[in-house]
Structure formats: structure tokens, C-alpha cells
Design a protein around this motif. Structure first.
Motif, PDB file in Angstrom:
ATOM      1  N   ASN A  76      -4.015  -7.855  -0.998  1.00 24.23           N
ATOM      2  CA  ASN A  76      -4.594  -9.019  -1.668  1.00 24.23           C
ATOM      3  C   ASN A  76      -3.611  -9.640  -2.651  1.00 24.23           C
ATOM      4  O   ASN A  76      -3.529 -10.871  -2.778  1.00 24.23           O
ATOM      5  CB  ASN A  76      -5.875  -8.622  -2.402  1.00 24.23           C
ATOM      6  N   GLU A  77      -2.850  -8.780  -3.339  1.00 25.60           N
ATOM      7  CA  GLU A  77      -1.880  -9.268  -4.327  1.00 25.60           C
ATOM      8  C   GLU A  77      -0.771 -10.093  -3.677  1.00 25.60           C
ATOM      9  O   GLU A  77      -0.303 -11.076  -4.252  1.00 25.60           O
ATOM     10  CB  GLU A  77      -1.269  -8.087  -5.081  1.00 25.60           C
ATOM     11  N   ILE A  78      -0.334  -9.689  -2.490  1.00 27.37           N
ATOM     12  CA  ILE A  78       0.799 -10.377  -1.852  1.00 27.37           C
ATOM     13  C   ILE A  78       0.340 -11.410  -0.826  1.00 27.37           C
ATOM     14  O   ILE A  78       1.173 -11.988  -0.114  1.00 27.37           O
ATOM     15  CB  ILE A  78       1.752  -9.363  -1.183  1.00 27.37           C
ATOM     16  N   GLY A  79      -0.947 -11.663  -0.761  1.00 28.25           N
ATOM     17  CA  GLY A  79      -1.442 -12.740   0.080  1.00 28.25           C
ATOM     18  C   GLY A  79      -1.688 -12.399   1.534  1.00 28.25           C
ATOM     19  O   GLY A  79      -1.767 -13.305   2.382  1.00 28.25           O
TER      20      GLY A  79
ATOM     21  N   GLU B 162      -2.104   4.566  -9.225  1.00 30.24           N
ATOM     22  CA  GLU B 162      -0.873   3.826  -9.461  1.00 30.24           C
ATOM     23  C   GLU B 162       0.231   4.236  -8.485  1.00 30.24           C
ATOM     24  O   GLU B 162       1.006   3.404  -8.021  1.00 30.24           O
ATOM     25  CB  GLU B 162      -0.393   4.028 -10.907  1.00 30.24           C
TER      26      GLU B 162
ATOM     27  N   HIS C 111      -5.762  -3.459  -2.072  1.00 35.60           N
ATOM     28  CA  HIS C 111      -5.454  -4.110  -3.356  1.00 35.60           C
ATOM     29  C   HIS C 111      -4.098  -4.802  -3.317  1.00 35.60           C
ATOM     30  O   HIS C 111      -3.973  -5.977  -3.709  1.00 35.60           O
ATOM     31  CB  HIS C 111      -5.480  -3.066  -4.474  1.00 35.60           C
ATOM     32  N   VAL C 112      -3.084  -4.096  -2.834  1.00 37.57           N
ATOM     33  CA  VAL C 112      -1.733  -4.682  -2.793  1.00 37.57           C
ATOM     34  C   VAL C 112      -1.666  -5.804  -1.764  1.00 37.57           C
ATOM     35  O   VAL C 112      -1.017  -6.836  -1.992  1.00 37.57           O
ATOM     36  CB  VAL C 112      -0.687  -3.585  -2.501  1.00 37.57           C
TER      37      VAL C 112
ATOM     38  N   GLU D  33      -4.332 -11.409   4.090  1.00 39.26           N
ATOM     39  CA  GLU D  33      -5.786 -11.393   4.155  1.00 39.26           C
ATOM     40  C   GLU D  33      -6.287 -10.287   5.074  1.00 39.26           C
ATOM     41  O   GLU D  33      -5.776 -10.081   6.169  1.00 39.26           O
ATOM     42  CB  GLU D  33      -6.297 -12.743   4.665  1.00 39.26           C
TER      43      GLU D  33
ATOM     44  N   TYR E 197       3.354  -1.147  -1.954  1.00 37.63           N
ATOM     45  CA  TYR E 197       4.364  -2.201  -2.114  1.00 37.63           C
ATOM     46  C   TYR E 197       5.614  -1.897  -1.291  1.00 37.63           C
ATOM     47  O   TYR E 197       6.192  -2.774  -0.634  1.00 37.63           O
ATOM     48  CB  TYR E 197       4.749  -2.363  -3.591  1.00 37.63           C
TER      49      TYR E 197
ATOM     50  N   GLU F  87      -0.291   2.664  -5.178  1.00 38.81           N
ATOM     51  CA  GLU F  87       0.102   1.250  -5.213  1.00 38.81           C
ATOM     52  C   GLU F  87       1.601   1.102  -4.953  1.00 38.81           C
ATOM     53  O   GLU F  87       2.025   0.222  -4.189  1.00 38.81           O
ATOM     54  CB  GLU F  87      -0.251   0.629  -6.561  1.00 38.81           C
ATOM     55  N   LYS F  88       2.400   1.958  -5.592  1.00 39.75           N
ATOM     56  CA  LYS F  88       3.853   1.894  -5.369  1.00 39.75           C
ATOM     57  C   LYS F  88       4.184   2.124  -3.903  1.00 39.75           C
ATOM     58  O   LYS F  88       5.047   1.460  -3.330  1.00 39.75           O
ATOM     59  CB  LYS F  88       4.557   2.937  -6.246  1.00 39.75           C
TER      60      LYS F  88
ATOM     61  N   SER G  98      -5.833   1.261  -2.205  1.00 34.67           N
ATOM     62  CA  SER G  98      -4.571   0.778  -2.765  1.00 34.67           C
ATOM     63  C   SER G  98      -3.887  -0.191  -1.807  1.00 34.67           C
ATOM     64  O   SER G  98      -3.323  -1.207  -2.232  1.00 34.67           O
ATOM     65  CB  SER G  98      -3.638   1.949  -3.077  1.00 34.67           C
TER      66      SER G  98
END
Length: 323
Positions: free
Chosen positions: A252-255, A217, A249-250, A257, A224, A220-221, A246
């Protein structure tokens, strides 16, 4: 509770003979040995391990201090250390330090009090060198504890060179290296040194971020924050596969590629690296070989065999789909 005298009485031998069986000292016939073991089973006799270790001046226990056994790299390393130690007749006492110098100090003192034969140190805070006086065998993993304590590591500098050059060769124009805490004196800092040498030599824009050894976690912060503050980065060299995972993963979350918009390289090649989507390109540390060599060096010290202080194992580049 049964005593050694009770075992001697039931088995029909002397207390001295029972003691010799328990400590495997001198010649004991198989018939006598079986009598003693049968008597122990009948009486449910449990030998006093501490007393035996004091008698033999050896406990066959090894202390292992690591930052966090939940971290996949240290989980794999611990598993291999336990395997190779057990093969040599030793058992492992695992201590999680969470990079807390107070806990490290307490664990070192506890292990000494419990008569371990040696300590494997995979954790290191700034204060560690103040109390790690080698009064018993110690070997470090990826740590420079002092000038007279041996350590095992991988070729971190070459790993950093391979990773950084690959990102640039794949067309990256702005790189970020996410390192561990650089104030700690660790061989892993050579990954940072290699990154800096390559980007400066090849004239590539770069950013350095330091990450603490933490859980997913927190990584991840960090990811971002990185994408918010450095939206134009197109290449990441992470100092561990967990950090790299991480980042992916992030992204992918924000688009963003991968690898079209962002290329990512990790370090370690832990077991999940090939399961990340996309599969992670990484620098492979020989984790099993590092564990095996660490155990060997410690046991050599226990047995008063001279050992090398610096032990550097080769790395390799494992190219998958994240670059």
C-alpha cells in the motif's frame, strides 16, 4: 509470620488435620474444613506452595516456553493454553525465549527446579535437543524435539498446497514464499515443501525468502527489500499472518494495489486477519483446538496415560479480499 502450628491452635485441631485440609487428603468434614480456613484467614496464613508440592509430589504448575508472547499467534495460543489448563486445575508459568538457546536452557532448568509438573515447548533452537531429556512430561507445539516427545501441529503440507494453488489459479505468474528458518526441524517446514512441490509441478516461477520470527518492523524491512529486488512478483504466500500483513502494508505504501497488482495469502488466521485492509486470505490453524489438545496430552502424561507422539489437526482455507 503465622505457622501451621498457629493455624492448628486457633482452629482447635491437630497439625496433621490442617495439613490434610491444605493438601486435600483423606476425609475432612465441612465443619472442620471451615474451622481451618477461618483460622487461616484470621492469621493471614499463606501455605508454603513449594513444600506442599514436594509433599504431594505435584505442584499443579505447567511451564510454557514460547518465542515471544507479544507475537499475535503466540498470544492467542498462550491465552487458550492458560484457559484449558486452568479448567483442569493447573496454572501456567510463561517464559519468553526470543529463540535464544541460552535462555531456553535456563528456563527449562528453572522450571525443573521449581517442581513444575510438565513443560509445553513452543520454542526451539538448534541446540534444544541437547538438553531436553524427558525427565518430566513435555509436549511440543509445531516442533520436533525428539523421537519420544509428543507434538501438536496442524496439517502444514495441505495448507501450503491450498495456498499455492489458489495463487496460481488466481493468475499469479511469479510467486514468493516467505518461510520461517528452514534449518530448524519443524513441521511448519512442510508449508515450504508443499509450495515447492506445487510450483514445480505447475511450472511457475518462484522465489524463496526465509524470515526470522520477529516483530512487525523487521517484517516491514523484509517487505521493502523484497519489492526492490523482485519488482515483478505478483503473488505472496507468507508463513504467518503477521508477515502477510507487513507485505500488504508496504505494498500500500509503494502504490501496489491488492489484489489487482499483488495477491497475498497468510497462515494462522489470527484475530486481526479479517481487520487488515484488504481483509487477509489465509490458512486457518485451529489455534484453540491445538491449545486444548496440547494441554490434554501433557496432563495425560502427568497422569501416566499413554499418548500419541504425532498429533496433526486439520486446516482450512479462509478466502477474503487479498487474492
Amino acid at each position: 509470620m503465622a505457622t501451621i502450628k498457629d493455624v492448628a491452635k486457633v482452629s482447635g485441631v491437630t497439625v496433621t488435620t490442617v495439613s490434610r485440609v491444605l493438601n486435600n487428603r483423606g476425609y475432612i468434614s465441612e465443619i472442620t474444613r471451615k474451622k481451618v480456613y477461618d483460622a487461616m484467614a484470621k492469621l493471614n496464613y499463606q501455605p508454603n506452595e513449594l513444600a506442599r508440592s514436594l509433599f504431594r509430589k505435584k505442584s499443579n504448575f505447567i511451564g510454557l516456553i514460547i518465542p515471544n508472547v507479544a507475537h499475535p499467534f503466540f498470544a492467542e495460543l498462550t491465552s487458550f493454553i492458560e484457559y484449558y489448563a486452568y479448567k483442569q486445575g493447573y496454572k501456567i508459568l510463561i517464559c519468553n525465549s526470543y529463540q535464544d538457546s541460552v535462555k531456553e536452557r535456563e528456563y527449562v532448568e528453572m522450571l525443573k527446579r521449581n517442581q513444575v509438573d510438565g513443560i509445553i515447548m513452543g520454542s526451539h533452537t538448534l541446540e534444544t535437543s541437547d538438553y531436553l531429556v524427558p525427565t518430566l512430561p513435555i509436549v511440543a507445539i509445531d516442533r520436533n524435539l525428539s523421537h519420544d516427545i509428543p507434538y501438536v501441529t496442524s496439517d502444514n503440507y495441505n495448507g501450503g498446497v491450498l495456498a499455492t494453488n489458489l495463487l496460481i489459479d488466481k493468475g499469479c505468474k511469479k510467486l514468493v514464499h516467505i518461510s520461517g528458518p528452514l534449518e530448524l526441524n519443524t513441521p511448519a517446514n512442510n508449508r515450504y515443501e508443499a509450495f515447492m512441490d506445487v510450483v514445480k509441478n505447475r511450472g511457475v516461477e518462484y522465489v524463496i525468502i526465509q524470515a526470522k520470527l520477529d516483530i512487525f518492523e523487521s517484517y516491514e524491512k523484509l517487505a521493502y527489500k523484497l519489492f526492490k529486488e523482485q519488482p515483478d512478483i505478483d503473488g505472496v504466500f507468507a508463513s504467518s499472518d503477521m508477515i502477510a500483513a507487513s507485505i500488504i502494508h508496504v505494498a500500500n505504501e509503494i502504490g501496489r494495489e491488492i489484489p489487482r497488482d499483488l495477491k497475498v495469502i497468510g497462515y494462522d488466521d489470527i484475530s486481526i486477519a479479517h481487520m487488515i485492509v484488504p481483509p487477509l486470505t489465509t490458512i486457518k490453524q485451529p489455534i484453540e483446538q491445538m491449545a486444548e489438545l496440547t494441554v490434554k496430552i501433557l496432563i495425560d502424561q502427568i497422569e501416566h496415560v499413554e499418548v500419541k507422539l504425532e498429533n496433526i489437526l486439520p486446516i482450512s482455507l479462509v478466502e477474503r479480499k487479498s487474492v
